[in-house]
Design a protein around this motif. Structure first.
Motif, PDB file in Angstrom:
ATOM      1  N   PHE A  63     -38.401 -11.303 -11.179  1.00 56.69           N
ATOM      2  CA  PHE A  63     -37.496 -11.838 -10.062  1.00 56.69           C
ATOM      3  C   PHE A  63     -37.521 -10.445  -9.074  1.00 56.69           C
ATOM      4  CE2 PHE A  63     -36.767 -14.908 -13.054  1.00 56.69           C
ATOM      5  CZ  PHE A  63     -36.682 -16.191 -12.285  1.00 56.69           C
ATOM      6  N   ARG A  72     -37.919 -17.451  -7.629  1.00 55.86           N
ATOM      7  CA  ARG A  72     -36.800 -18.089  -7.237  1.00 55.86           C
ATOM      8  C   ARG A  72     -37.214 -19.322  -6.439  1.00 55.86           C
ATOM      9  NH1 ARG A  72     -32.609 -14.903  -8.267  1.00 55.86           N
ATOM     10  NH2 ARG A  72     -32.924 -12.538  -7.986  1.00 55.86           N
ATOM     11  N   THR A  77     -34.327 -18.816 -12.372  1.00 61.14           N
ATOM     12  CA  THR A  77     -33.040 -18.192 -12.318  1.00 61.14           C
ATOM     13  C   THR A  77     -33.380 -17.078 -13.442  1.00 61.14           C
ATOM     14  OG1 THR A  77     -31.890 -20.220 -12.044  1.00 61.14           O
ATOM     15  CG2 THR A  77     -30.691 -18.300 -12.939  1.00 61.14           C
TER      16      THR A  77
END
Length: 187
Positions: A63, A72, A77
């Motif tokens: 991420f 995302r 998550t």
């Protein structure tokens, strides 16, 4: 985007075996084996094919910029796997606070062969009292096998033997060391 992922799932020859649990509003989808980056795209295609809004938990490194926003945007998550971060408790609280929460994760925690599964998924589901759905990527047959949902009993070792070892042992693919160890009673 779902139409595109569904299209590629279909034309690449993947099929679904088992009952898709569309009646669930909360569940942890536990996916094994996770041995290649291609699994991610099979999972996105499967999610589109099932027509379910399933998020996923991935390692935090995915991420980061410059491409983290894509993960995302696709429903991810980040999981921050540090000893000072109690990820299980925070997920239990998040699950309990929502009316709907479906999420997928790979308990191997890596694309390499592992001696045992990470247990966080189990304790998240047990703490929130939500079902676990086993999802097997049978690589040789190009079949995604979906197991019947079950509510964890709180006895990790017993549930591993009862629900995981026999189910995933039938899935054709690499990375079976964790199954051998669980069969031998090495938790």
């Amino acid at each position: 985007m779902n139409a595109i992922f569904k299209f590629f799932f279909d034309i690449s020859g993947w099929k679904i075996e088992g009952n898709v649990p569309t009646h669930l509003s909360k569940a942890a989808f536990v996916v094994c084996p996770h041995n290649t980056w291609k699994d991610f795209f099979v999972g996105l295609g499967l999610r589109a094919k099932m027509g379910m809004n399933i998020g996923y938990i991935g390692k935090a490194e995915l991420f980061k910029p410059p491409f983290g926003f894509i993960f995302r945007w696709l429903g991810g998550t980040p999981a921050y796997r540090t000893s000072s971060n109690n990820m299980v408790d925070s997920y239990v609280a998040a699950i309990k606070s929502k009316d709907e929460m479906l999420f997928a994760l790979a308990p191997e925690g890596t694309r390499k062969n592992v001696d045992k599964l990470r247990s966080g998924f189990y304790f998240m589901a047990n703490g929130a009292q939500i079902p676990i759905v086993r999802v097997g990527f049978d690589l040789k047959r190009k079949v995604v096998v979906i197991g019947e949902p079950f509510i964890p009993s709180g006895d990790f070792e017993a549930d591993m033997q009862k629900y995981f070892v026999n189910f995933f042992d039938k899935i054709q693919g690499p990375q079976k060391d964790w199954i051998k160890n669980y069969k031998a009673g090495k938790f």
